[in-house]
Motif scaffolding. Structure first.
Motif, PDB file in Angstrom:
ATOM      1  N   SER A  10       0.829  -1.191   0.000  1.00 42.05           N
ATOM      2  CA  SER A  10       0.000   0.000   0.000  1.00 42.05           C
ATOM      3  C   SER A  10       0.871   1.250   0.000  1.00 42.05           C
ATOM      4  N   TYR A  11       1.963   1.222   0.751  1.00 49.71           N
ATOM      5  CA  TYR A  11       2.887   2.345   0.811  1.00 49.71           C
ATOM      6  C   TYR A  11       3.473   2.619  -0.572  1.00 49.71           C
ATOM      7  N   PHE A  12       3.953   1.580  -1.236  1.00 46.63           N
ATOM      8  CA  PHE A  12       4.539   1.765  -2.562  1.00 46.63           C
ATOM      9  C   PHE A  12       3.483   2.175  -3.593  1.00 46.63           C
ATOM     10  N   GLN A  13       2.282   1.606  -3.488  1.00 43.27           N
ATOM     11  CA  GLN A  13       1.201   2.011  -4.389  1.00 43.27           C
ATOM     12  C   GLN A  13       0.853   3.478  -4.171  1.00 43.27           C
ATOM     13  N   SER A  14       0.839   3.876  -2.934  1.00 44.39           N
ATOM     14  CA  SER A  14       0.529   5.252  -2.586  1.00 44.39           C
ATOM     15  C   SER A  14       1.587   6.210  -3.131  1.00 44.39           C
ATOM     16  N   LEU A  15       2.856   5.881  -2.920  1.00 40.77           N
ATOM     17  CA  LEU A  15       3.938   6.710  -3.435  1.00 40.77           C
ATOM     18  C   LEU A  15       3.854   6.846  -4.951  1.00 40.77           C
ATOM     19  N   LEU A  16       3.705   5.719  -5.613  1.00 43.63           N
ATOM     20  CA  LEU A  16       3.673   5.726  -7.066  1.00 43.63           C
ATOM     21  C   LEU A  16       2.426   6.440  -7.581  1.00 43.63           C
ATOM     22  N   GLY A  17       1.302   6.195  -6.948  1.00 41.01           N
ATOM     23  CA  GLY A  17       0.056   6.846  -7.366  1.00 41.01           C
ATOM     24  C   GLY A  17       0.151   8.358  -7.299  1.00 41.01           C
ATOM     25  N   LYS A  18       0.733   8.860  -6.234  1.00 35.31           N
ATOM     26  CA  LYS A  18       0.898  10.312  -6.080  1.00 35.31           C
ATOM     27  C   LYS A  18       1.843  10.849  -7.151  1.00 35.31           C
ATOM     28  N   TYR A  19       2.960  10.158  -7.361  1.00 36.09           N
ATOM     29  CA  TYR A  19       3.942  10.590  -8.360  1.00 36.09           C
ATOM     30  C   TYR A  19       3.326  10.592  -9.765  1.00 36.09           C
ATOM     31  N   ILE A  20       2.610   9.527 -10.070  1.00 35.97           N
ATOM     32  CA  ILE A  20       1.973   9.400 -11.385  1.00 35.97           C
ATOM     33  C   ILE A  20       0.955  10.522 -11.584  1.00 35.97           C
ATOM     34  N   SER A  21       0.139  10.791 -10.596  1.00 36.04           N
ATOM     35  CA  SER A  21      -0.881  11.828 -10.760  1.00 36.04           C
ATOM     36  C   SER A  21      -0.257  13.207 -10.965  1.00 36.04           C
ATOM     37  N   GLU A  22       0.912  13.438 -10.385  1.00 34.48           N
ATOM     38  CA  GLU A  22       1.570  14.736 -10.505  1.00 34.48           C
ATOM     39  C   GLU A  22       2.434  14.874 -11.755  1.00 34.48           C
ATOM     40  N   HIS A  23       3.007  13.777 -12.247  1.00 36.88           N
ATOM     41  CA  HIS A  23       3.973  13.872 -13.341  1.00 36.88           C
ATOM     42  C   HIS A  23       3.614  13.073 -14.593  1.00 36.88           C
ATOM     43  N   HIS A  24       2.742  12.112 -14.469  1.00 36.64           N
ATOM     44  CA  HIS A  24       2.345  11.274 -15.610  1.00 36.64           C
ATOM     45  C   HIS A  24       0.840  11.005 -15.549  1.00 36.64           C
ATOM     46  N   PRO A  25       0.021  12.056 -15.600  1.00 43.32           N
ATOM     47  CA  PRO A  25      -1.430  11.844 -15.446  1.00 43.32           C
ATOM     48  C   PRO A  25      -2.020  10.896 -16.478  1.00 43.32           C
ATOM     49  N   GLU A  26      -1.343  10.745 -17.612  1.00 41.64           N
ATOM     50  CA  GLU A  26      -1.837   9.830 -18.641  1.00 41.64           C
ATOM     51  C   GLU A  26      -1.784   8.371 -18.190  1.00 41.64           C
ATOM     52  N   LEU A  27      -1.031   8.077 -17.130  1.00 39.55           N
ATOM     53  CA  LEU A  27      -0.930   6.712 -16.602  1.00 39.55           C
ATOM     54  C   LEU A  27      -1.809   6.478 -15.370  1.00 39.55           C
ATOM     55  N   SER A  28      -2.511   7.507 -14.934  1.00 33.23           N
ATOM     56  CA  SER A  28      -3.284   7.427 -13.685  1.00 33.23           C
ATOM     57  C   SER A  28      -4.308   6.305 -13.657  1.00 33.23           C
ATOM     58  N   ASN A  29      -4.881   5.974 -14.794  1.00 35.08           N
ATOM     59  CA  ASN A  29      -5.908   4.931 -14.832  1.00 35.08           C
ATOM     60  C   ASN A  29      -5.360   3.546 -15.152  1.00 35.08           C
ATOM     61  N   ASP A  30      -4.060   3.428 -15.302  1.00 40.34           N
ATOM     62  CA  ASP A  30      -3.451   2.139 -15.620  1.00 40.34           C
ATOM     63  C   ASP A  30      -3.181   1.371 -14.322  1.00 40.34           C
ATOM     64  N   LYS A  31      -4.235   0.808 -13.781  1.00 46.29           N
ATOM     65  CA  LYS A  31      -4.164   0.111 -12.484  1.00 46.29           C
ATOM     66  C   LYS A  31      -3.215  -1.083 -12.531  1.00 46.29           C
ATOM     67  N   ALA A  32      -3.176  -1.771 -13.662  1.00 44.16           N
ATOM     68  CA  ALA A  32      -2.283  -2.932 -13.786  1.00 44.16           C
ATOM     69  C   ALA A  32      -0.827  -2.491 -13.665  1.00 44.16           C
ATOM     70  N   PHE A  33      -0.475  -1.402 -14.332  1.00 43.30           N
ATOM     71  CA  PHE A  33       0.888  -0.883 -14.252  1.00 43.30           C
ATOM     72  C   PHE A  33       1.220  -0.463 -12.824  1.00 43.30           C
ATOM     73  N   LEU A  34       0.332   0.300 -12.212  1.00 42.87           N
ATOM     74  CA  LEU A  34       0.567   0.780 -10.850  1.00 42.87           C
ATOM     75  C   LEU A  34       0.741  -0.380  -9.874  1.00 42.87           C
ATOM     76  N   SER A  35      -0.130  -1.358  -9.974  1.00 43.36           N
ATOM     77  CA  SER A  35      -0.086  -2.504  -9.076  1.00 43.36           C
ATOM     78  C   SER A  35       1.172  -3.343  -9.306  1.00 43.36           C
TER      79      SER A  35
END
Length: 150
Positions: A10-35
């Motif tokens: 959850s910690y790593f998902q949270s870190l990555l999710g925040k980073y993605i939303s701020e710098h790569h919003p085009e990847l925000s909905n790619d749950k498979a990639f994030l997970s």
């Protein structure tokens, strides 16, 4: 999966999710990639701890995996162009929203596609070429779509 591992994932998902939303919003909905990426980072972290690395060293190793290939951001580059080259016409408060829209533009994507974008791209001479091309491309988009200037 143990409770501690769930917390770390959850910690790593949270870190990555925040980073993605701020710098790569085009990847925000790619749950498979994030997970997948968060799971990979957790495995690196757990293995590093197992071989005796400190928490800090393990987290550094996990972060290398977590952010691999994500240091250069198309979105951030567009925002930078808007802030630097169109500041008189586009308020900074709107630049991020406009950048998200421009990121999906075909001409913008074709401009990015001309370059081999990697984590170190913004330090390469080709970055200046990309920046110049994006500036021209954005200018054309603004003119063709008769976007209002502020």
């Amino acid at each position: 999966m143990k409770t501690n591992e769930k917390r770390e994932l959850s910690y790593f998902q949270s870190l990555l999710g925040k980073y993605i939303s701020e710098h790569h919003p085009e990847l925000s909905n790619d749950k498979a990639f994030l997970s997948s990426r968060a799971d990979e980072a957790l495995n690196v972290y757990a293995n590093a701890i197992t071989i005796g690395l400190s928490d800090l060293e393990a987290e550094e190793a996990a972060n290398e995996v977590l952010y691999n290939g994500l240091h250069f951001s198309k979105y951030d580059t567009i925002v930078e162009v808007l802030w630097n080259e169109f500041a008189e016409n586009i308020p900074q408060s709107l630049a991020e929203r406009l950048a998200a829209i421009l990121l999906g533009n075909t001409a913008i994507q074709k401009t990015f596609a001309k370059y081999k974008l990697d984590d170190d791209f913004d330090g390469k001479p080709e970055y200046d070429e990309l920046y110049t091309e994006l500036t021209g491309c954005i200018q054309i988009i603004i003119e063709r779509n008769e976007l209002p200037v502020f």
